[in-house]
Design an enzyme around this catalytic site. Sequence first.
Site, PDB file in Angstrom:
ATOM      1  CG  HIS A 113      -0.328   0.164   2.597  1.00 26.29           C
ATOM      2  ND1 HIS A 113       0.066   1.383   3.194  1.00 26.29           N
ATOM      3  CD2 HIS A 113       0.059  -0.737   3.512  1.00 26.29           C
ATOM      4  CE1 HIS A 113       0.596   1.143   4.439  1.00 26.29           C
ATOM      5  NE2 HIS A 113       0.781  -0.102   4.405  1.00 26.29           N
ATOM      6  CB  CYS A 119       0.847  -4.038   5.297  1.00 26.21           C
ATOM      7  SG  CYS A 119      -0.599  -4.742   5.691  1.00 26.21           S
TER       8      CYS A 119
END
Length: 500
Positions: free
Chosen positions: A392, A411
């Site tokens: 992301h 992440c």
Amino acid sequence: MMTTMHSHSPLLTRYRWKTTLWILLAAWSWSAASQAQDVAPLAPTPVPEVVPPPPMPQPVALPQLSTGQLIQLASLVGKDAVAQGLSDTPPAVPTDNDGLVRAALDHAKAVHSGRLAEADFQRDWAMRPTAYDPLPAFRNAVASDRLAAWIASLPPPYAGYDTLVAGLARYRAIAAADGWTMMTPGPELAFGMTGARVTALRRRLAVEDLQVTGSGDRFDASLLEAVRRAQRRYGLNPSGKVGAQTLAALNVPVDARIRQIKANMERWRWLPPELAKNRVQVNIAAAVLTLFDGDAPVLSMKAVTGRPGDETPMISSQIHSIVLNPPWNVPSGIANRELWPKEKASPGYLVRNGFRIIEAPDGTKRLQQSSERSALGKFKFDFANAFSVYLHDTPAQSGFARFDRLASHGCVRLEKPAVLAKALMSSTPEWTPDAIDKAVATGKTVRAKVADPVAVYLLYWTAFANPAGQVSFRSDPYTWDGTLATKIEARSARQALAAR
């Protein structure tokens, strides 16, 4: 003269008792017979079917080697075990046919798909080697007398693995020449300085870097460039100044570097037999993302990966969609550890930072950060996995200026997410670069499906080499190198004990 029987005579009493018993028995028989007409007869007890036991597995007939093949195979297995990092010296192998063949098949499995059993894998080592049976190819090699070619076909078919094999040989040669001398601590060394520590620095760098030139005790321009090359190999800021971090990297013993190379070779063996030619590849330890097109790297960018304690797992999957302007559905662990305490310490913190509280039907609460303030930025790349991780964007761009970029909750944050999104959407007609820009500008959340899902690999490389065998190292932030090496050594010890 007739004699009248007395009513209490023994004879009459016995007669009456027998008569009564006969009547009762007759009545019971009649009643039972009547009831039997309404009751189904009992089914006969089935005779259990006799199931024969399964046949005992027959021992697999192993190929029979010629005398020349026996000698050749023993030599090949011994040399290859050293070259592939399975052993530091040629292992003793059986001399009988079946024993040697089994040793060769065990060697093949270790080189091709690693030495761990399923129980040895940690959950976040989610990259698993594919099942492999070396016997069919070995039979063919014996029949065609191509044992050397069979041995050569066993390692992972990747240049990244081959360069580590060369690197391992190089560092073993360094170890055989007594390695390197530890640098003594002291003030930071920099351009223009002189002295014995500068002389020692030049000597130390020359062990790993064949480009180091010059001599003497002066920190000159050539030594400055050598220091910068070393710092890049270790993933440090290439400032050219030798401080505590650079000294620590230089003072890692050569035996530890060899162990690190072996651990990375083992992880290469977990990869599938062929990587997708079009793929996204993340080196977790180096915090770098690379995009491959037709197996050639076409894009590279900095990343931020999981900090120790919030490790980014090793996985393979496919990016199937990109969410534009994604809200952030906060994992409960992060909310409980970080956000709820901040709200308690400073009421209104959640509202000020764009969070809203969502109540579930069961009364539990979760947090969602709006797309305008989302910690995910403008792009979220989705792929199926058991860890709820993804790639992301991030509004916190300052993290990419650091050389140590292990700071996320697991992440992978990207330095150039828009560039990656447009590259992945190049085969999706409705999502041209202009369409992506316009959708992002609206601020509305949109899920854009990728027409051709792209493979993604999250890998943990702390040692990697160039074609010349020059190895770059990273620290082992998750201590996975040491854990893996220990597991391999423990399993090898158990196998050796069982073989006695």
